[in-house]
Design a protein around this motif. Structure first.
Motif, PDB file in Angstrom:
ATOM      1  N   GLU A  11       0.667  -0.826   0.451  1.00  0.00           N
ATOM      2  CA  GLU A  11      -0.040   0.070  -0.394  1.00  0.00           C
ATOM      3  C   GLU A  11       0.558   1.178  -0.141  1.00  0.00           C
ATOM      4  OE1 GLU A  11      -2.394  -0.694   3.598  1.00  0.00           O
ATOM      5  OE2 GLU A  11      -3.911  -1.058   1.511  1.00  0.00           O
ATOM      6  N   HIS A  16      -3.291   2.024  -1.526  1.00  0.00           N
ATOM      7  CA  HIS A  16      -4.263   1.155  -1.170  1.00  0.00           C
ATOM      8  C   HIS A  16      -5.513   0.662  -2.429  1.00  0.00           C
ATOM      9  CE1 HIS A  16      -7.457   0.032   1.732  1.00  0.00           C
ATOM     10  NE2 HIS A  16      -8.587   0.437   1.244  1.00  0.00           N
ATOM     11  N   SER A  21      -2.585  -4.137  -4.257  1.00  0.00           N
ATOM     12  CA  SER A  21      -2.687  -4.203  -2.520  1.00  0.00           C
ATOM     13  C   SER A  21      -4.573  -4.541  -2.097  1.00  0.00           C
ATOM     14  CB  SER A  21      -3.091  -2.838  -2.575  1.00  0.00           C
ATOM     15  OG  SER A  21      -1.827  -2.798  -2.979  1.00  0.00           O
ATOM     16  N   ARG A  25      -5.610  -8.177  -0.050  1.00  0.00           N
ATOM     17  CA  ARG A  25      -6.321  -7.728   0.962  1.00  0.00           C
ATOM     18  C   ARG A  25      -6.852  -9.479   0.678  1.00  0.00           C
ATOM     19  NH1 ARG A  25      -8.724  -2.034   0.270  1.00  0.00           N
ATOM     20  NH2 ARG A  25     -10.194  -3.424   1.665  1.00  0.00           N
TER      21      ARG A  25
END
Length: 84
Positions: A11, A16, A21, A25
Protein backbone atom coordinates in the motif's frame (compact mmCIF):
# COMPACT_ATOMS: atom_id res chain seq x y z
CA UNK A 1 0.46 -13.95 8.20
CA UNK A 2 2.76 -13.15 5.30
CA UNK A 3 0.00 -11.44 3.32
CA UNK A 4 -0.78 -9.29 6.38
CA UNK A 5 2.88 -8.29 6.59
CA UNK A 6 3.06 -7.57 2.87
CA UNK A 7 -0.08 -5.41 2.69
CA UNK A 8 1.25 -2.21 4.31
CA UNK A 9 4.42 -2.40 2.22
CA UNK A 10 2.42 -2.76 -0.97
CA UNK A 11 0.00 0.00 0.00
CA UNK A 12 2.88 2.39 0.68
CA UNK A 13 4.45 1.53 -2.66
CA UNK A 14 1.43 1.57 -4.98
CA UNK A 15 -1.57 2.75 -2.94
CA UNK A 16 -4.55 1.30 -1.10
CA UNK A 17 -6.75 0.84 -4.22
CA UNK A 18 -4.09 -0.55 -6.54
CA UNK A 19 -4.91 -4.00 -7.97
CA UNK A 20 -1.88 -5.49 -6.17
CA UNK A 21 -3.12 -4.18 -2.82
CA UNK A 22 -6.66 -5.36 -3.50
CA UNK A 23 -5.36 -8.79 -4.48
CA UNK A 24 -3.42 -9.07 -1.24
CA UNK A 25 -6.51 -8.07 0.74
CA UNK A 26 -8.52 -10.70 -1.14
CA UNK A 27 -5.93 -13.32 -0.22
CA UNK A 28 -6.08 -12.24 3.42
CA UNK A 29 -9.86 -12.68 3.43
CA UNK A 30 -9.53 -16.09 1.79
CA UNK A 31 -6.95 -17.40 4.27
CA UNK A 32 -8.82 -16.01 7.27
CA UNK A 33 -11.87 -17.91 6.02
CA UNK A 34 -9.78 -21.05 5.52
CA UNK A 35 -8.43 -20.72 9.06
CA UNK A 36 -12.00 -20.88 10.38
CA UNK A 37 -12.70 -17.25 11.27
CA UNK A 38 -15.70 -17.01 8.96
CA UNK A 39 -17.18 -13.88 10.54
CA UNK A 40 -14.00 -11.87 10.08
CA UNK A 41 -13.67 -13.16 6.51
CA UNK A 42 -17.26 -12.13 5.83
CA UNK A 43 -16.52 -8.62 7.14
CA UNK A 44 -13.44 -8.40 4.92
CA UNK A 45 -15.34 -9.54 1.83
CA UNK A 46 -18.10 -7.01 2.57
CA UNK A 47 -15.51 -4.24 2.72
CA UNK A 48 -13.73 -5.45 -0.39
CA UNK A 49 -16.75 -5.79 -2.66
CA UNK A 50 -17.42 -2.08 -3.26
CA UNK A 51 -13.71 -1.45 -3.75
CA UNK A 52 -13.46 -4.21 -6.36
CA UNK A 53 -16.62 -2.95 -8.07
CA UNK A 54 -15.17 0.56 -8.20
CA UNK A 55 -11.68 -0.49 -9.30
CA UNK A 56 -12.46 -3.35 -11.69
CA UNK A 57 -16.14 -3.00 -12.59
CA UNK A 58 -19.17 -5.11 -11.77
CA UNK A 59 -18.46 -7.97 -14.17
CA UNK A 60 -14.70 -8.37 -13.78
CA UNK A 61 -13.71 -11.92 -12.73
CA UNK A 62 -12.08 -10.64 -9.52
CA UNK A 63 -15.22 -8.73 -8.57
CA UNK A 64 -17.35 -11.77 -9.34
CA UNK A 65 -15.04 -13.88 -7.17
CA UNK A 66 -15.40 -11.51 -4.22
CA UNK A 67 -19.18 -11.38 -4.67
CA UNK A 68 -19.45 -15.19 -4.96
CA UNK A 69 -17.20 -15.77 -1.94
CA UNK A 70 -19.26 -13.32 0.12
CA UNK A 71 -22.53 -14.90 -1.00
CA UNK A 72 -21.36 -18.44 -0.21
CA UNK A 73 -19.91 -17.46 3.14
CA UNK A 74 -23.04 -15.53 4.14
CA UNK A 75 -25.22 -18.51 3.20
CA UNK A 76 -22.99 -20.83 5.22
CA UNK A 77 -23.09 -18.56 8.27
CA UNK A 78 -26.87 -18.11 7.97
CA UNK A 79 -27.25 -21.89 7.75
CA UNK A 80 -25.07 -22.38 10.82
CA UNK A 81 -27.17 -19.80 12.68
CA UNK A 82 -30.40 -21.62 11.82
CA UNK A 83 -28.91 -24.90 13.09
CA UNK A 84 -28.49 -23.42 16.58
Amino acid sequence: RLFKELLPVCERAVGHDHPFSLSIRLNIAHWIDESGDHRQAQDLYKALLPEFERSFGLDHPYTVRVRDNLKALTAELDNDKSDD
